[in-house]
Design an enzyme around this catalytic site. Structure first.
Site, PDB file in Angstrom:
ATOM      1  N   HIS A  67      13.817  10.722  -4.248  1.00  0.00           N
ATOM      2  CA  HIS A  67      13.011   9.723  -4.880  1.00  0.00           C
ATOM      3  C   HIS A  67      11.676   9.923  -5.293  1.00  0.00           C
ATOM      4  O   HIS A  67      10.963  10.410  -4.248  1.00  0.00           O
ATOM      5  CB  HIS A  67      12.958   8.298  -4.174  1.00  0.00           C
ATOM      6  CG  HIS A  67      14.473   7.795  -4.017  1.00  0.00           C
ATOM      7  ND1 HIS A  67      14.842   6.993  -2.967  1.00  0.00           N
ATOM      8  CD2 HIS A  67      15.561   7.730  -4.727  1.00  0.00           C
ATOM      9  CE1 HIS A  67      15.958   6.790  -3.084  1.00  0.00           C
ATOM     10  NE2 HIS A  67      16.590   6.982  -4.202  1.00  0.00           N
ATOM     11  N   ALA A  68      11.396   9.997  -6.623  1.00  0.00           N
ATOM     12  CA  ALA A  68      10.094  10.462  -7.105  1.00  0.00           C
ATOM     13  C   ALA A  68       8.642  10.045  -6.554  1.00  0.00           C
ATOM     14  O   ALA A  68       7.997  10.837  -6.121  1.00  0.00           O
ATOM     15  CB  ALA A  68      10.181  10.395  -8.530  1.00  0.00           C
ATOM     16  N   ARG A  69       8.786   8.701  -6.422  1.00  0.00           N
ATOM     17  CA  ARG A  69       7.562   8.295  -5.682  1.00  0.00           C
ATOM     18  C   ARG A  69       7.321   8.289  -4.588  1.00  0.00           C
ATOM     19  O   ARG A  69       6.106   7.964  -4.244  1.00  0.00           O
ATOM     20  CB  ARG A  69       7.687   6.614  -6.199  1.00  0.00           C
ATOM     21  CG  ARG A  69       8.610   5.874  -5.694  1.00  0.00           C
ATOM     22  CD  ARG A  69       8.698   4.597  -6.141  1.00  0.00           C
ATOM     23  NE  ARG A  69       9.701   3.673  -5.441  1.00  0.00           N
ATOM     24  CZ  ARG A  69       9.996   2.316  -5.811  1.00  0.00           C
ATOM     25  NH1 ARG A  69       9.339   1.787  -6.947  1.00  0.00           N
ATOM     26  NH2 ARG A  69      10.809   1.543  -5.308  1.00  0.00           N
ATOM     27  N   GLU A  70       8.005   8.930  -3.851  1.00  0.00           N
ATOM     28  CA  GLU A  70       7.946   8.853  -2.071  1.00  0.00           C
ATOM     29  C   GLU A  70       6.930  10.139  -2.072  1.00  0.00           C
ATOM     30  O   GLU A  70       7.596  11.096  -1.335  1.00  0.00           O
ATOM     31  CB  GLU A  70       9.170   8.791  -1.450  1.00  0.00           C
ATOM     32  CG  GLU A  70      10.063   7.364  -2.087  1.00  0.00           C
ATOM     33  CD  GLU A  70      11.337   7.231  -1.342  1.00  0.00           C
ATOM     34  OE1 GLU A  70      11.660   8.255  -0.614  1.00  0.00           O
ATOM     35  OE2 GLU A  70      11.741   6.296  -1.806  1.00  0.00           O
ATOM     36  N   GLU A 130      12.878   7.767   7.100  1.00  0.00           N
ATOM     37  CA  GLU A 130      11.647   7.162   6.122  1.00  0.00           C
ATOM     38  C   GLU A 130      10.555   7.214   6.751  1.00  0.00           C
ATOM     39  O   GLU A 130      10.452   6.343   7.779  1.00  0.00           O
ATOM     40  CB  GLU A 130      12.574   5.756   6.019  1.00  0.00           C
ATOM     41  CG  GLU A 130      13.604   5.435   5.318  1.00  0.00           C
ATOM     42  CD  GLU A 130      13.618   5.593   3.882  1.00  0.00           C
ATOM     43  OE1 GLU A 130      12.396   5.448   3.335  1.00  0.00           O
ATOM     44  OE2 GLU A 130      14.674   5.184   3.194  1.00  0.00           O
ATOM     45  N   TYR A 151      20.545  -2.327   4.037  1.00  0.00           N
ATOM     46  CA  TYR A 151      21.600  -3.190   3.552  1.00  0.00           C
ATOM     47  C   TYR A 151      22.640  -2.040   2.758  1.00  0.00           C
ATOM     48  O   TYR A 151      22.008  -0.688   2.760  1.00  0.00           O
ATOM     49  CB  TYR A 151      21.024  -4.068   2.456  1.00  0.00           C
ATOM     50  CG  TYR A 151      20.681  -5.240   2.861  1.00  0.00           C
ATOM     51  CD1 TYR A 151      21.396  -6.567   2.934  1.00  0.00           C
ATOM     52  CD2 TYR A 151      19.136  -5.262   2.998  1.00  0.00           C
ATOM     53  CE1 TYR A 151      20.741  -7.572   3.853  1.00  0.00           C
ATOM     54  CE2 TYR A 151      18.751  -6.553   3.573  1.00  0.00           C
ATOM     55  CZ  TYR A 151      19.414  -7.600   3.906  1.00  0.00           C
ATOM     56  OH  TYR A 151      18.794  -8.856   4.397  1.00  0.00           O
ATOM     57  N   SER A 165      10.343   8.037   1.984  1.00  0.00           N
ATOM     58  CA  SER A 165       9.602   6.754   2.336  1.00  0.00           C
ATOM     59  C   SER A 165       9.766   5.498   1.665  1.00  0.00           C
ATOM     60  O   SER A 165      10.263   5.590   0.675  1.00  0.00           O
ATOM     61  CB  SER A 165       8.198   7.195   2.102  1.00  0.00           C
ATOM     62  OG  SER A 165       7.774   7.061   0.845  1.00  0.00           O
ATOM     63  N   ARG A 221      11.028   6.448  -9.825  1.00  0.00           N
ATOM     64  CA  ARG A 221      12.036   6.631  -8.503  1.00  0.00           C
ATOM     65  C   ARG A 221      13.024   7.741  -8.797  1.00  0.00           C
ATOM     66  O   ARG A 221      13.555   8.241  -8.091  1.00  0.00           O
ATOM     67  CB  ARG A 221      12.548   5.344  -8.163  1.00  0.00           C
ATOM     68  CG  ARG A 221      13.926   5.268  -7.243  1.00  0.00           C
ATOM     69  CD  ARG A 221      14.144   4.097  -6.865  1.00  0.00           C
ATOM     70  NE  ARG A 221      15.415   3.958  -6.410  1.00  0.00           N
ATOM     71  CZ  ARG A 221      15.545   3.743  -4.828  1.00  0.00           C
ATOM     72  NH1 ARG A 221      14.463   3.490  -4.158  1.00  0.00           N
ATOM     73  NH2 ARG A 221      16.861   3.547  -4.232  1.00  0.00           N
ATOM     74  N   ARG A 243      22.080   7.522  -5.316  1.00  0.00           N
ATOM     75  CA  ARG A 243      23.507   6.632  -5.314  1.00  0.00           C
ATOM     76  C   ARG A 243      24.279   7.440  -6.087  1.00  0.00           C
ATOM     77  O   ARG A 243      25.362   7.141  -6.570  1.00  0.00           O
ATOM     78  CB  ARG A 243      22.967   5.652  -6.121  1.00  0.00           C
ATOM     79  CG  ARG A 243      22.063   4.479  -5.614  1.00  0.00           C
ATOM     80  CD  ARG A 243      22.516   3.768  -4.319  1.00  0.00           C
ATOM     81  NE  ARG A 243      21.572   2.773  -4.008  1.00  0.00           N
ATOM     82  CZ  ARG A 243      20.558   2.990  -2.918  1.00  0.00           C
ATOM     83  NH1 ARG A 243      20.058   4.375  -2.967  1.00  0.00           N
ATOM     84  NH2 ARG A 243      19.579   2.095  -2.895  1.00  0.00           N
TER      85      ARG A 243
END
Length: 418
Positions: free
Chosen positions: A182-185, A381, A358, A307, A237, A254
């Site tokens: 995920h890019a933003r992490e 995370e 979830y 994260s 993301r 996903r």
């Protein structure tokens, strides 16, 4: 090379890219019962709201970012159902500008003082990270090798670094670690770099981790998205392959072909959790798949860094049921959580992805465990900084050194067991 990076940094300036997030608010929401949690889960499916964290536990707050035009309706809805909330950031755009300026300054200081491509007082760009890998391969040729594992959609090199103890023995068991799906992490990428730094540049202290295991580390899975989060949209993301004229990118976590698309993923191509047009539609996920499958039999520990939230998560992500060997994975994860808590006091929550958070099918950890037969597969995370995905530069080193304590303990436990 370093002079070139410095010039690029100076030319880049500190302007926040196209999406400046002016007036965006960030809320912490404290659900007091199962109904309120279910309400938040329903709201998380609304593309107008960007939920940063949505824990299942009633003890933990959920965090969400809302753009200005949706704030009045959002607050009215929460008040209608008497859900307690707190605005933790009144203007996210203003915070980002300050943080980006500080990061830019720290990157320049690192280049001038350290004389190398990366340090742990700034978040570094993809080219700087790749340069650091190459620097290590040149400096430690008997123990380090770097490969271009493949190309991103936008033709960026995706590099892995293989770290050994230099004894020349082949066929060892493998720890495979990746980051940045995920890019933003951004703190995840920094965490991977710190692991590399410890194994290579602090080899004398950590050589026991390399006695019977080789480590393969891929610090930037999604370089197109990562660069886009630096230049255009900080909270981006997904990957960057276009789906239509209006929608870009797939949620790479996903997109793996194990119970793909069954739950917790969107078929709407503009969604942040878009599962892709097909499983493995992205070159980045195809690359991870191929590495995982190539290690079938040797791969004992798959660790993917994300994260945020202070979680150590394991299969399954697609169901609340647990795999038959869950206690073995839990033992490894608990070793990491215990080591971190002993060292710094930070608490990590341990459990299966679906039961702690979830259900979300199509993740890399489920695929590594079920298809590539890694007996231990864990998603870590890392902690929140600032208002979530944006730790300050002063927090980076503390976060990544703490993360290393947990990773080292987990790797030692895996070596004992396998």
């Amino acid at each position: 090379m370093l002079k070139l990076f410095a010039a690029v940094l100076l030319l880049a300036g500190v302007a926040l890219a196209a999406d400046n997030y002016d007036g965006y608010k960030i809320y912490d929401i404290n659900a007091s019962n199962a109904f309120e949690k279910q309400l938040l889960l329903r709201l998380s499916g609304n593309e107008a709201y960007d939920f940063f964290d949505l824990p299942r536990s009633l003890d933990a707050a959920s965090r969400v970012m809302v753009k200005p035009e949706d704030q009045e309706g959002f607050e009215h809805l929460l008040e209608k159902y008497n859900v307690n909330y707190l605005v933790v950031n009144e203007n996210f755009g203003e915070s980002l500008r300050k943080e980006q300026e500080e990061n830019q300054n720290q990157r320049l200081m690192n280049l001038r003082s350290a004389g190398r491509s990366v340090g742990f007082k700034a978040f570094h760009r993809h080219a700087e990270i790749n340069a650091y890998l190459d620097e290590l391969a040149a400096a430690y040729p008997s123990r380090v090798s770097v490969q271009v594992a493949g190309k991103s959609f936008e033709n960026r090199d995706i590099k892995t670094i293989t770290i050994t103890n230099g004894d020349g023995k082949s066929g060892k068991n493998v720890v495979f670690l990746d980051a940045g799906i995920h890019a933003r992490e951004w703190i995840a990428h920094a965490g991977a770099l710190y692991v590399i730094h410890q194994l290579v540049e602090n080899f004398a202290v950590n050589s026991n981790l390399l006695k019977n295991y080789d480590w393969i580390i891929l610090p930037v899975v999604n370089p197109d998205g990562y660069e886009y989060s630096h230049t255009n949209t900080r909270m981006w993301r997904k990957t960057r392959k276009p789906i239509s004229s209006a929608c870009y990118g797939t949620d790479a976590n996903r997109n793996f072909d194990f119970h793909w698309g069954e739950v917790g993923a969107s078929s709407y191509s503009c969604s942040d959790t878009f599962m892709g047009e097909t499983a493995f539609s992205e070159p980045e996920t195809q690359l991870i798949r191929d590495i995982l499958l190539s290690l079938n039999g040797r791969g004992k520990f798959y660790l993917t860094l994300h994260s945020y939230g202070n979680y150590l998560l394991y299969p399954w992500g697609w169901t609340s049921a647990l795999p038959s060997s869950w206690r073995d994975i839990d033992e490894v994860a608990q070793a990491g959580a215990s080591a971190i808590r002993s060292a710094t006091g930070t608490k990590y929550t341990v459990g299966s992805s679906t039961n702690v958070l979830y259900a979300a099918a199509g993740g890399s950890d489920d695929y590594a465990f079920a298809v590539a037969n890694f007996p231990v597969s864990i998603t870590m995370e890392l902690p929140a900084g600032g208002t979530g995905f944006n730790p300050s530069t002063s927090q980076i080193e503390g976060f990544v050194s703490e993360t290393w304590v947990g990773i080292k303990a987990m790797a030692q436990k895996v070596a004992e067991k396998y």
